[in-house]
Design a protein around this motif. Structure first.
Motif, PDB file in Angstrom:
ATOM      1  N   GLU A  77       0.833  -1.194   0.000  1.00 38.60           N
ATOM      2  CA  GLU A  77       0.000   0.000   0.000  1.00 38.60           C
ATOM      3  C   GLU A  77       0.874   1.252   0.000  1.00 38.60           C
ATOM      4  O   GLU A  77       2.008   1.238   0.483  1.00 38.60           O
ATOM      5  N   LEU A  78       0.343   2.322  -0.538  1.00 35.46           N
ATOM      6  CA  LEU A  78       1.074   3.576  -0.572  1.00 35.46           C
ATOM      7  C   LEU A  78       0.725   4.437   0.639  1.00 35.46           C
ATOM      8  O   LEU A  78      -0.418   4.444   1.102  1.00 35.46           O
ATOM      9  N   PRO A  79       1.687   5.192   1.151  1.00 35.55           N
ATOM     10  CA  PRO A  79       1.377   6.107   2.249  1.00 35.55           C
ATOM     11  C   PRO A  79       0.528   7.268   1.754  1.00 35.55           C
ATOM     12  O   PRO A  79       0.556   7.632   0.579  1.00 35.55           O
ATOM     13  N   SER A 110       6.796   9.625  -6.670  1.00 36.86           N
ATOM     14  CA  SER A 110       7.664   9.979  -7.774  1.00 36.86           C
ATOM     15  C   SER A 110       9.131   9.784  -7.433  1.00 36.86           C
ATOM     16  O   SER A 110       9.502   9.337  -6.347  1.00 36.86           O
ATOM     17  N   LEU A 111       9.957  10.150  -8.376  1.00 38.05           N
ATOM     18  CA  LEU A 111      11.415  10.119  -8.279  1.00 38.05           C
ATOM     19  C   LEU A 111      11.922  11.270  -9.130  1.00 38.05           C
ATOM     20  O   LEU A 111      11.323  11.599 -10.165  1.00 38.05           O
ATOM     21  N   ALA A 112      13.048  11.871  -8.732  1.00 34.26           N
ATOM     22  CA  ALA A 112      13.532  13.069  -9.423  1.00 34.26           C
ATOM     23  C   ALA A 112      14.301  12.757 -10.701  1.00 34.26           C
ATOM     24  O   ALA A 112      15.380  13.275 -10.956  1.00 34.26           O
ATOM     25  N   ASN A 133      12.201  14.422  -4.012  1.00 32.51           N
ATOM     26  CA  ASN A 133      12.289  12.999  -4.402  1.00 32.51           C
ATOM     27  C   ASN A 133      13.621  12.676  -5.077  1.00 32.51           C
ATOM     28  O   ASN A 133      13.703  11.781  -5.911  1.00 32.51           O
ATOM     29  N   ARG A 134      14.661  13.413  -4.697  1.00 30.56           N
ATOM     30  CA  ARG A 134      15.984  13.216  -5.286  1.00 30.56           C
ATOM     31  C   ARG A 134      16.859  12.413  -4.320  1.00 30.56           C
ATOM     32  O   ARG A 134      17.267  12.925  -3.275  1.00 30.56           O
ATOM     33  N   ASP A 192       2.094  16.302  -0.666  1.00 33.46           N
ATOM     34  CA  ASP A 192       3.046  15.364  -0.082  1.00 33.46           C
ATOM     35  C   ASP A 192       3.733  14.648  -1.231  1.00 33.46           C
ATOM     36  O   ASP A 192       3.062  14.139  -2.143  1.00 33.46           O
ATOM     37  N   ALA A 193       5.047  14.595  -1.196  1.00 31.36           N
ATOM     38  CA  ALA A 193       5.807  13.901  -2.237  1.00 31.36           C
ATOM     39  C   ALA A 193       6.512  12.701  -1.619  1.00 31.36           C
ATOM     40  O   ALA A 193       7.363  12.853  -0.742  1.00 31.36           O
ATOM     41  N   TRP A 194       6.141  11.526  -2.077  1.00 32.94           N
ATOM     42  CA  TRP A 194       6.688  10.275  -1.571  1.00 32.94           C
ATOM     43  C   TRP A 194       7.659   9.686  -2.595  1.00 32.94           C
ATOM     44  O   TRP A 194       7.371   9.668  -3.784  1.00 32.94           O
TER      45      TRP A 194
END
Length: 298
Positions: free
Chosen positions: A43-45, A55-57, A264-265, A82-84
């Motif tokens: 599950e995702l937070p 995401s990812l940078a 997200n880096r 919110d960026a996970w």
């Protein structure tokens, strides 16, 4: 490009039917596969803000975090997010992530600002959704809107030649194949020339105003123009594209762009890494250099 023909006595002859019976090789061989769907339950937070970004940078991820930071800088407080961090090491195949993006690519977004959550995937779709929702960074009519959308979709269609084509064969493939590198280098240089000619008499891609077309294109072609992408600046003679250089330098000075690039880096200078973003204060307190220093003292 060389004029001499490339002769390979062991040239590959494709079978009548391709089967997946060996690894693809290269940097991402362990996660490449010819099927979709989740590989595991996860599950995702979910945080407290209206928008939940997973995401990812990479360049595609940076597009969206730049957009969020630009919206917040412009005074749209409803754009808090919110960026996970989703590392592309198999986490993109978790059941929660696949439920948002069946294509298992970053970025993916849940818009929880209304009574019914809306899922979005593909960076271009996310940018258009946010621009329309907040009435910002995309003209609403006429030639200006057409230009913005045309350049946005130009980037979406062109980037696979840069990333999956040139980037893969130049930087990640297990062997250097002259034909493949020449083929994609030629196309990438053509694309840089397209941009350079257009930017000769346009401040930004859609004209005088900075838009989502610039946000989408800058993480790919701006980084390439500064020699930051694939270490290929000298190889592609990026300094020759003077108008692209002017454009990318202008965008790079924007504080929101500088912040968006950090979110997200998980690579590069620890001071430039913000693995997760849940509040504007995280840029001051939770970059990786500060977290590492705090852990060292504990």
């Amino acid at each position: 490009m060389s004029d001499a023909p490339v002769i390979d006595p062991t040239a590959y002859v494709p079978p009548k039917v391709w089967t997946w019976n060996k690894g693809s090789g290269g940097r991402f061989a362990s996660i490449n596969r010819p099927i979709a769907g989740p590989t595991h339950d996860k599950e995702l937070p979910v945080g407290k803000h209206p928008f939940q970004l997973y995401s990812l940078a990479t360049p595609n991820g940076v597009k969206v975090t730049v957009m969020f930071e630009e919206l917040l800088a412009a005074g749209f407080s409803g754009a808090e997010y919110d960026a996970w961090l989703i590392r592309i090491d198999g986490n993109q195949f978790g059941s929660g992530f696949v439920s948002i993006n069946p294509n298992s690519k970053i970025p993916a977004l849940m818009d929880r600002s209304g009574p019914v959550p809306i899922r979005l995937f593909e960076s271009g779709a996310i940018l258009v959704h946010l621009a329309e929702k907040f009435g910002a960074f995309m003209p609403t009519s006429g030639q200006a809107r057409a230009e913005c959308l045309s350049w946005l979709f130009w980037q979406m269609g062109s980037a696979p030649f840069l990333g999956g084509g040139f980037g893969h064969f130049y930087a990640y493939a297990p062997t250097k194949i002259e034909y493949a590198i020449d083929r994609y280098a030629m196309e990438v240089k053509r694309q840089l020339d397209v941009l350079d000619r257009h930017l000769a008499d346009h401040e930004y891609l859609a004209g005088k105003d900075y838009t989502i077309a610039d946000m989408a294109t800058w993480p790919w072609y701006g980084s390439l123009a500064k020699g930051l992408l694939y270490g290929a600046g000298e190889f592609l003679s990026v300094d020759d594209y003077k108008n692209v250089q002017r454009w990318t330098d202008t965008i790079a000075k924007r504080p929101a762009v500088q912040r968006g690039r950090m979110v997200n880096r998980p690579f590069g200078d620890p001071a430039s890494q913000l693995h997760e973003r849940h509040d504007a204060s995280d840029f001051d307190t939770n970059t990786q250099d500060k977290l590492d220093a705090a852990a060292a003292k504990a």
